[in-house]
Write a protein that holds these residues in place. Structure first.
Motif, mmCIF file in Angstrom:
data_model
loop_
_atom_site.group_PDB
_atom_site.id
_atom_site.type_symbol
_atom_site.label_atom_id
_atom_site.label_comp_id
_atom_site.label_asym_id
_atom_site.label_seq_id
_atom_site.Cartn_x
_atom_site.Cartn_y
_atom_site.Cartn_z
ATOM 1 N N ALA A 159 -12.942 -19.715 -74.546
ATOM 2 C CA ALA A 159 -11.769 -18.883 -74.275
ATOM 3 C C ALA A 159 -12.120 -17.783 -73.271
ATOM 4 O O ALA A 159 -11.312 -17.464 -72.385
ATOM 5 N N LEU A 160 -13.320 -17.213 -73.387
ATOM 6 C CA LEU A 160 -13.755 -16.183 -72.441
ATOM 7 C C LEU A 160 -13.930 -16.775 -71.043
ATOM 8 O O LEU A 160 -13.561 -16.150 -70.047
ATOM 9 N N ALA A 161 -14.467 -17.989 -70.961
ATOM 10 C CA ALA A 161 -14.644 -18.646 -69.660
ATOM 11 C C ALA A 161 -13.293 -18.902 -69.008
ATOM 12 O O ALA A 161 -13.105 -18.622 -67.814
ATOM 13 N N ILE A 162 -12.341 -19.399 -69.764
ATOM 14 C CA ILE A 162 -11.002 -19.660 -69.222
ATOM 15 C C ILE A 162 -10.349 -18.361 -68.770
ATOM 16 O O ILE A 162 -9.744 -18.299 -67.699
ATOM 17 N N ALA A 163 -10.488 -17.314 -69.560
ATOM 18 C CA ALA A 163 -9.915 -16.017 -69.195
ATOM 19 C C ALA A 163 -10.523 -15.503 -67.887
ATOM 20 O O ALA A 163 -9.813 -14.967 -67.028
ATOM 21 N N ALA A 164 -11.829 -15.688 -67.717
ATOM 22 C CA ALA A 164 -12.481 -15.260 -66.468
ATOM 23 C C ALA A 164 -11.967 -16.079 -65.289
ATOM 24 O O ALA A 164 -11.664 -15.525 -64.227
ATOM 25 N N ILE A 165 -11.839 -17.377 -65.461
ATOM 26 C CA ILE A 165 -11.330 -18.249 -64.400
ATOM 27 C C ILE A 165 -9.908 -17.845 -64.017
ATOM 28 O O ILE A 165 -9.536 -17.874 -62.847
ATOM 29 N N GLU A 166 -9.134 -17.428 -65.000
ATOM 30 C CA GLU A 166 -7.747 -17.017 -64.745
ATOM 31 C C GLU A 166 -7.644 -15.602 -64.183
ATOM 32 O O GLU A 166 -6.546 -15.108 -63.942
ATOM 33 N N GLY A 167 -8.783 -14.946 -64.014
ATOM 34 C CA GLY A 167 -8.792 -13.633 -63.377
ATOM 35 C C GLY A 167 -8.495 -12.464 -64.293
ATOM 36 O O GLY A 167 -8.126 -11.385 -63.837
ATOM 37 N N LEU A 168 -8.695 -12.659 -65.607
ATOM 38 C CA LEU A 168 -8.398 -11.591 -66.559
ATOM 39 C C LEU A 168 -9.498 -10.552 -66.679
ATOM 40 O O LEU A 168 -9.302 -9.521 -67.321
ATOM 41 N N GLY A 169 -10.668 -10.822 -66.102
ATOM 42 C CA GLY A 169 -11.757 -9.855 -66.186
ATOM 43 C C GLY A 169 -13.097 -10.506 -65.942
ATOM 44 O O GLY A 169 -13.185 -11.652 -65.504
ATOM 45 N N ILE A 170 -14.158 -9.737 -66.235
ATOM 46 C CA ILE A 170 -15.520 -10.239 -66.075
ATOM 47 C C ILE A 170 -16.114 -10.520 -67.446
ATOM 48 O O ILE A 170 -15.727 -9.899 -68.445
ATOM 49 N N THR A 171 -17.044 -11.449 -67.491
ATOM 50 C CA THR A 171 -17.636 -11.822 -68.768
ATOM 51 C C THR A 171 -19.120 -12.111 -68.592
ATOM 52 O O THR A 171 -19.593 -12.299 -67.474
ATOM 53 N N MET A 172 -19.837 -12.103 -69.674
ATOM 54 C CA MET A 172 -21.249 -12.454 -69.663
ATOM 55 C C MET A 172 -21.414 -13.675 -70.562
ATOM 56 O O MET A 172 -21.307 -13.577 -71.787
ATOM 57 N N LEU A 173 -21.632 -14.823 -69.916
ATOM 58 C CA LEU A 173 -21.788 -16.085 -70.630
ATOM 59 C C LEU A 173 -22.977 -16.830 -70.043
ATOM 60 O O LEU A 173 -23.419 -16.536 -68.928
ATOM 61 N N PRO A 174 -23.487 -17.832 -70.762
ATOM 62 C CA PRO A 174 -24.609 -18.605 -70.227
ATOM 63 C C PRO A 174 -24.245 -19.266 -68.899
ATOM 64 O O PRO A 174 -23.149 -19.803 -68.733
ATOM 65 N N LYS A 175 -25.169 -19.210 -67.950
ATOM 66 C CA LYS A 175 -24.939 -19.787 -66.630
ATOM 67 C C LYS A 175 -24.605 -21.269 -66.727
ATOM 68 O O LYS A 175 -23.759 -21.774 -65.993
ATOM 69 N N SER A 176 -25.258 -21.961 -67.655
ATOM 70 C CA SER A 176 -25.017 -23.397 -67.804
ATOM 71 C C SER A 176 -23.561 -23.688 -68.153
ATOM 72 O O SER A 176 -23.014 -24.715 -67.759
ATOM 73 N N MET A 177 -22.919 -22.783 -68.837
ATOM 74 C CA MET A 177 -21.521 -22.964 -69.223
ATOM 75 C C MET A 177 -20.570 -22.768 -68.037
ATOM 76 O O MET A 177 -19.473 -23.306 -68.022
ATOM 77 N N LEU A 178 -21.012 -22.004 -67.050
ATOM 78 C CA LEU A 178 -20.145 -21.641 -65.936
ATOM 79 C C LEU A 178 -20.507 -22.333 -64.621
ATOM 80 O O LEU A 178 -19.915 -22.050 -63.594
ATOM 81 N N GLN A 179 -21.485 -23.241 -64.651
ATOM 82 C CA GLN A 179 -21.952 -23.870 -63.420
ATOM 83 C C GLN A 179 -20.831 -24.558 -62.643
ATOM 84 O O GLN A 179 -20.739 -24.409 -61.428
#
Length: 113
Positions: free
Chosen positions: A45-65
């Motif tokens: 949910a945090l990754a999707i929110a970041a992709i949608e431009g809702l803010g910045i997040t700290m998640l594993p790089k492998s999840m966001l590659q």
């Protein structure tokens, strides 16, 4: 970080650790207070929110590659990584380990060394 809309991973126990990001800076752990209105206990949910431009997040790089590769997200603060987290593996010492378990343990030990 307090001026940015941070997407916050909400721990189950909802303590103050939720509103702090830790970074290694000059060999020391520095805790930075964060703020944001979007909180979730699901990293997807945090990754999707970041992709949608809702803010910045700290998640594993492998999840966001993939979103980074597609230029949907852009890494920031790359010089300031979070401190390493401990990894524990527990298995019975008196039992014979299946080959898959042995292979996995060897893989993990090689990856961290």
């Amino acid at each position: 970080m307090q001026k940015h809309q941070c997407l916050i991973y909400q721990y189950v126990n909802q303590n103050k650790k939720d509103h702090v990001w830790s970074f290694m800076i000059n060999g020391e752990i520095v805790n930075i207070p964060i703020s944001g209105t979007f909180q979730s206990n699901q990293t997807s949910a945090l990754a999707i929110a970041a992709i949608e431009g809702l803010g910045i997040t700290m998640l594993p790089k492998s999840m966001l590659q993939e979103p980074i590769k597609q230029k949907k997200l852009f890494p920031i603060l790359q010089k300031f990584l979070p401190p390493a987290k401990p990894l524990n593996m527990i298995c019975a010492a008196d039992r014979q380990q299946p080959p898959k378990l042995k292979t996995f343990i060897e893989f993990v030990l090689n990856a961290i060394s």
